[in-house]
Design an enzyme around this catalytic site. Structure first.
Site, PDB file in Angstrom:
ATOM      1  CG  ASP A 122     -45.384  -9.988   2.097  1.00 35.33           C
ATOM      2  OD1 ASP A 122     -45.117  -9.059   2.880  1.00 35.33           O
ATOM      3  OD2 ASP A 122     -44.586 -10.896   1.839  1.00 35.33           O
ATOM      4  CG  ASP A 140     -41.706  -6.194   3.139  1.00 33.57           C
ATOM      5  OD1 ASP A 140     -41.051  -6.528   4.147  1.00 33.57           O
ATOM      6  OD2 ASP A 140     -42.540  -6.936   2.593  1.00 33.57           O
TER       7      ASP A 140
END
EC number: 3.4.23.36
Length: 163
Positions: A122, A140
């Site tokens: 991330d 995401d």
């Protein structure tokens, strides 16, 4: 001849997976783990983090084997469900098909990380003062946009017969 429905799914999902994996590769190889590059100071940074858990760190404290089994199984089940819904969606429901393709591509992008690394890379860090939204990535984002389109269809439009 390849079905237009499948071609569309493959184009959208491939774009998501390719963009997701390229951006993760750039972060993984170009930024030290934990490092931050401010883009909009006080609001948005690129920060290299690893998420061994699910959304919001779900199961992050479990062993790597348990996390891999659970998340690969759940991701696999979710992708099969998305493919089923996608197959049942008529061609004239372009936005719904796009949303499902985005979810599918995002699930494949994050599942790729889980299989390769045992965690998801991330890097988008949105925050205000000391409040930070959990870091996220392109996959995401695609899943969230796709789910937003899906929820919109559920709430405001008639869904295809048998959905």
């Amino acid at each position: 001849m390849i079905n237009q429905r499948i071609v569309f799914l493959l184009w959208v999902a491939s774009f998501v997976v390719l963009t997701d994996q390229v951006t993760k590769h750039l972060v993984h190889t170009g930024m030290a783990y934990g490092s931050t590059i401010p883009l909009i100071p006080g609001l948005f940074d690129l920060t290299h983090v690893h998420n061994p858990g699910g959304a919001f760190g779900f199961l992050a404290g479990q062993s790597e084997l348990i996390r891999k089994i659970v998340f690969i199984f759940v991701s696999g089940l979710a992708t099969l469900m998305i493919l089923y819904f996608y197959h049942r969606t008529p061609m004239n429901f372009l936005w719904l098909r796009t949303g499902l393709a985005l979810i599918f591509g995002g699930a494949v992008g994050n599942m790729t990380d889980r299989i390769r690394f045992g965690y998801v890379i991330d890097f988008f860090d949105v925050y205000w003062k000391t409040w930070h939204w959990p870091a996220f990535n392109v996959a995401d984002s695609a899943i969230c946009v796709g789910m937003g389109i899906f929820v919109f269809h559920v709430l405001f439009k008639k869904l295809p017969e048998g959905f």
